[in-house]
Write a protein that holds these residues in place. Sequence first.
Motif, mmCIF file in Angstrom:
data_model
loop_
_atom_site.group_PDB
_atom_site.id
_atom_site.type_symbol
_atom_site.label_atom_id
_atom_site.label_comp_id
_atom_site.label_asym_id
_atom_site.label_seq_id
_atom_site.Cartn_x
_atom_site.Cartn_y
_atom_site.Cartn_z
ATOM 1 N N THR A 18 47.009 37.002 50.943
ATOM 2 C CA THR A 18 46.447 37.187 52.274
ATOM 3 C C THR A 18 46.555 38.629 52.763
ATOM 4 O OG1 THR A 18 48.515 36.586 53.370
ATOM 5 C CG2 THR A 18 46.946 34.812 52.953
ATOM 6 N N VAL A 19 47.353 39.460 52.120
ATOM 7 C CA VAL A 19 47.593 40.813 52.604
ATOM 8 C C VAL A 19 46.765 41.880 51.878
ATOM 9 C CG1 VAL A 19 49.351 42.589 52.940
ATOM 10 C CG2 VAL A 19 49.896 40.204 53.404
ATOM 11 N N PRO A 20 46.855 42.011 50.554
ATOM 12 C CA PRO A 20 46.130 43.094 49.879
ATOM 13 C C PRO A 20 44.617 42.834 49.832
ATOM 14 C CG PRO A 20 47.842 42.168 48.457
ATOM 15 C CD PRO A 20 47.692 41.271 49.639
ATOM 16 N N PRO A 21 43.849 43.901 49.665
ATOM 17 C CA PRO A 21 42.397 43.726 49.552
ATOM 18 C C PRO A 21 42.033 43.055 48.222
ATOM 19 C CG PRO A 21 42.988 46.001 49.118
ATOM 20 C CD PRO A 21 44.241 45.300 49.578
ATOM 21 N N ARG A 22 40.898 42.396 48.197
ATOM 22 C CA ARG A 22 40.419 41.760 46.970
ATOM 23 C C ARG A 22 40.305 42.812 45.860
ATOM 24 N NH1 ARG A 22 38.765 37.056 45.640
ATOM 25 N NH2 ARG A 22 38.606 36.187 47.719
ATOM 26 N N GLY A 23 40.759 42.469 44.665
ATOM 27 C CA GLY A 23 40.721 43.386 43.530
ATOM 28 C C GLY A 23 42.032 44.126 43.323
ATOM 29 N N ALA A 24 42.952 44.029 44.293
ATOM 30 C CA ALA A 24 44.260 44.685 44.137
ATOM 31 C C ALA A 24 45.048 43.985 43.032
ATOM 32 C CB ALA A 24 45.037 44.625 45.445
ATOM 33 N N VAL A 25 45.913 44.745 42.379
ATOM 34 C CA VAL A 25 46.752 44.190 41.321
ATOM 35 C C VAL A 25 48.201 44.214 41.790
ATOM 36 C CG1 VAL A 25 47.525 44.438 38.931
ATOM 37 C CG2 VAL A 25 45.163 44.984 39.541
ATOM 38 N N ILE A 26 48.844 43.060 41.748
ATOM 39 C CA ILE A 26 50.245 42.918 42.121
ATOM 40 C C ILE A 26 51.053 42.923 40.835
ATOM 41 C CG2 ILE A 26 51.961 41.472 43.271
ATOM 42 C CD1 ILE A 26 49.650 42.549 45.088
ATOM 43 N N VAL A 27 52.083 43.757 40.756
ATOM 44 C CA VAL A 27 52.903 43.882 39.549
ATOM 45 C C VAL A 27 54.353 43.626 39.910
ATOM 46 C CG1 VAL A 27 53.614 45.451 37.697
ATOM 47 C CG2 VAL A 27 51.310 45.598 38.633
ATOM 48 N N ALA A 28 55.067 42.905 39.048
ATOM 49 C CA ALA A 28 56.492 42.629 39.256
ATOM 50 C C ALA A 28 57.186 42.579 37.908
ATOM 51 C CB ALA A 28 56.673 41.303 39.986
ATOM 52 N N VAL A 29 58.504 42.673 37.951
ATOM 53 C CA VAL A 29 59.323 42.513 36.749
ATOM 54 C C VAL A 29 60.286 41.366 37.013
ATOM 55 C CG1 VAL A 29 60.992 43.572 35.192
ATOM 56 C CG2 VAL A 29 59.150 44.953 36.171
ATOM 57 N N ALA A 30 60.235 40.349 36.168
ATOM 58 C CA ALA A 30 61.110 39.188 36.315
ATOM 59 C C ALA A 30 62.514 39.528 35.829
ATOM 60 C CB ALA A 30 60.546 38.012 35.517
ATOM 61 N N GLY A 31 63.507 38.926 36.464
ATOM 62 C CA GLY A 31 64.894 39.177 36.104
ATOM 63 C C GLY A 31 65.326 38.501 34.818
ATOM 64 N N SER A 32 64.521 37.569 34.319
ATOM 65 C CA SER A 32 64.861 36.865 33.086
ATOM 66 C C SER A 32 63.575 36.353 32.438
ATOM 67 C CB SER A 32 65.794 35.686 33.376
ATOM 68 O OG SER A 32 65.097 34.680 34.103
ATOM 69 N N GLU A 33 63.675 35.980 31.175
ATOM 70 C CA GLU A 33 62.523 35.404 30.480
ATOM 71 C C GLU A 33 62.112 34.085 31.132
ATOM 72 O OE1 GLU A 33 60.716 36.794 28.019
ATOM 73 O OE2 GLU A 33 61.983 38.568 28.209
ATOM 74 N N ALA A 34 63.098 33.296 31.575
ATOM 75 C CA ALA A 34 62.789 32.011 32.211
ATOM 76 C C ALA A 34 61.993 32.223 33.498
ATOM 77 C CB ALA A 34 64.076 31.240 32.500
ATOM 78 N N LEU A 35 62.383 33.220 34.292
ATOM 79 C CA LEU A 35 61.656 33.500 35.532
ATOM 80 C C LEU A 35 60.252 34.013 35.214
ATOM 81 C CD1 LEU A 35 61.535 33.560 38.559
ATOM 82 C CD2 LEU A 35 62.671 35.774 38.516
ATOM 83 N N ARG A 36 60.128 34.818 34.168
ATOM 84 C CA ARG A 36 58.801 35.290 33.753
ATOM 85 C C ARG A 36 57.920 34.099 33.379
ATOM 86 N NH1 ARG A 36 56.082 36.492 28.692
ATOM 87 N NH2 ARG A 36 57.784 35.225 27.988
ATOM 88 N N ASP A 37 58.477 33.150 32.644
ATOM 89 C CA ASP A 37 57.713 31.965 32.255
ATOM 90 C C ASP A 37 57.295 31.146 33.465
ATOM 91 O OD1 ASP A 37 58.037 32.770 29.642
ATOM 92 O OD2 ASP A 37 59.652 31.341 29.211
ATOM 93 N N ARG A 38 58.190 30.996 34.438
ATOM 94 C CA ARG A 38 57.850 30.250 35.657
ATOM 95 C C ARG A 38 56.795 30.994 36.462
ATOM 96 N NH1 ARG A 38 63.891 28.814 36.976
ATOM 97 N NH2 ARG A 38 63.712 30.873 37.873
ATOM 98 N N SER A 39 56.905 32.316 36.520
ATOM 99 C CA SER A 39 55.905 33.111 37.251
ATOM 100 C C SER A 39 54.542 32.968 36.595
ATOM 101 C CB SER A 39 56.314 34.581 37.280
ATOM 102 O OG SER A 39 57.517 34.748 37.985
#
Length: 56
Positions: A18-39
């Motif tokens: 709801t915040v960034p404009p359409r086409g924006a890319v959101i990037v994050a780093v998960a704290g673990s492989e399990a969190l990456r899989d859930r994300s």
Amino acid sequence: MPGTRLTATHLTRRVLTTVPPRGAVIVAVAGSEALRDRSESATFTAGPERRVHMTI
């Protein structure tokens, strides 16, 4: 985001769409492989190592 629950991931996704404009890319780093899989199951795309991204 150590200790993040899947509910928080869904809430974060809702807020970010709801915040960034359409086409924006959101990037994050998960704290673990399990969190990456859930994300990834919450519509983020897995990248190298524990990185995830989502295009709005």
